[in-house]
Design a protein around this motif. Sequence first.
Motif, mmCIF file in Angstrom:
data_model
loop_
_atom_site.group_PDB
_atom_site.id
_atom_site.type_symbol
_atom_site.label_atom_id
_atom_site.label_comp_id
_atom_site.label_asym_id
_atom_site.label_seq_id
_atom_site.Cartn_x
_atom_site.Cartn_y
_atom_site.Cartn_z
ATOM 1 N N THR A 244 0.834 -1.204 0.000
ATOM 2 C CA THR A 244 0.000 0.000 0.000
ATOM 3 C C THR A 244 0.867 1.253 0.000
ATOM 4 O OG1 THR A 244 -1.710 -1.209 1.198
ATOM 5 C CG2 THR A 244 -1.854 1.188 1.207
ATOM 6 N N ALA A 245 1.920 1.252 0.804
ATOM 7 C CA ALA A 245 2.813 2.412 0.856
ATOM 8 C C ALA A 245 3.514 2.623 -0.487
ATOM 9 C CB ALA A 245 3.841 2.234 1.963
ATOM 10 N N CYS A 246 3.978 1.543 -1.096
ATOM 11 C CA CYS A 246 4.622 1.663 -2.419
ATOM 12 C C CYS A 246 3.639 2.196 -3.457
ATOM 13 C CB CYS A 246 5.184 0.323 -2.872
ATOM 14 S SG CYS A 246 6.655 -0.178 -1.977
ATOM 15 N N ALA B 295 1.803 9.182 -5.969
ATOM 16 C CA ALA B 295 2.186 10.573 -5.700
ATOM 17 C C ALA B 295 3.264 11.050 -6.666
ATOM 18 C CB ALA B 295 2.675 10.715 -4.260
ATOM 19 N N LEU B 296 4.164 10.163 -7.049
ATOM 20 C CA LEU B 296 5.223 10.552 -7.989
ATOM 21 C C LEU B 296 4.699 10.750 -9.405
ATOM 22 C CD1 LEU B 296 8.204 8.292 -6.899
ATOM 23 C CD2 LEU B 296 8.011 10.762 -6.647
ATOM 24 N N VAL B 297 3.751 9.930 -9.805
ATOM 25 C CA VAL B 297 3.283 9.958 -11.186
ATOM 26 C C VAL B 297 2.115 10.913 -11.383
ATOM 27 C CG1 VAL B 297 2.419 8.486 -13.059
ATOM 28 C CG2 VAL B 297 4.088 7.585 -11.489
ATOM 29 N N GLY B 298 1.431 11.260 -10.320
ATOM 30 C CA GLY B 298 0.243 12.099 -10.442
ATOM 31 C C GLY B 298 0.533 13.518 -10.891
ATOM 32 N N GLY C 55 10.601 18.100 -16.991
ATOM 33 C CA GLY C 55 10.810 18.650 -15.662
ATOM 34 C C GLY C 55 10.136 17.891 -14.542
ATOM 35 N N ASP C 56 9.631 16.691 -14.800
ATOM 36 C CA ASP C 56 8.974 15.887 -13.764
ATOM 37 C C ASP C 56 10.004 14.922 -13.185
ATOM 38 O OD1 ASP C 56 7.165 14.716 -12.118
ATOM 39 O OD2 ASP C 56 5.932 13.832 -13.698
ATOM 40 N N TYR C 57 10.793 15.402 -12.227
ATOM 41 C CA TYR C 57 11.932 14.653 -11.717
ATOM 42 C C TYR C 57 11.522 13.450 -10.866
ATOM 43 C CZ TYR C 57 14.241 18.796 -13.403
ATOM 44 O OH TYR C 57 14.670 19.818 -14.200
ATOM 45 N N GLY C 58 10.420 13.540 -10.172
ATOM 46 C CA GLY C 58 9.950 12.400 -9.380
ATOM 47 C C GLY C 58 9.595 11.213 -10.254
ATOM 48 N N SER C 59 8.846 11.486 -11.324
ATOM 49 C CA SER C 59 8.501 10.410 -12.252
ATOM 50 C C SER C 59 9.740 9.859 -12.934
ATOM 51 C CB SER C 59 7.521 10.917 -13.306
ATOM 52 O OG SER C 59 6.301 11.259 -12.717
#
Length: 187
Positions: free
Chosen positions: A22-24, A30-33, A141-145
């Motif tokens: 669930t956490a993953c 959250a990263l892809v949204g 510029g989406d560094y998390g993704s």
Amino acid sequence: MGKTTGKGQTAAQLAWGLVGLTACGAVVGALVGDPGERLATGLIMGGAALLVGVVVGVVVWVREGRRAREFGLSTGRYLRIGREIRRGRLPEDPYERPAVVEGVARQRRGLDRHQYTWYRWTWVGAAVLWLLIAADALWSGDYGSAALYVSLALLMASTPFTLRRQRRRLASVERALAEADQREAAR
């Protein structure tokens, strides 16, 4: 916290696995949204991961429970036997020997499926695809993704090495099983 045994240990492992899943899912969501909707996307992805984990867990538990009953074992014990085999250790209890032999044969069949050349090319292709998607995310510029996609590419690239290690562990269990059979025959 004391060490639990038997059903309590299996239930605790399953609960922690579902919490981790669930956490993953929430982190990936959250990263892809979209930037304004990361919290909602994280919650939805976390819930979806939890739902998938519960369904898969129930299906595996029922299926492995049928196999365990064929050998007169509990489902948790049968799953622990499989885990010991994957870790390269031979369970010592002679009562479990038929389940061990069947588990080794099943794992060998599963590993043999991955030896085909097209499997390797699929892993390479998937790693390249994830890297291309990561490059696009970096460009926008989406560094998390981008970090997520690079980690997925590394995961795909590490699969052949993981399978090689698993083959070595299974071979050691097969050798130990053959030696145990020879000792039994010598008696």
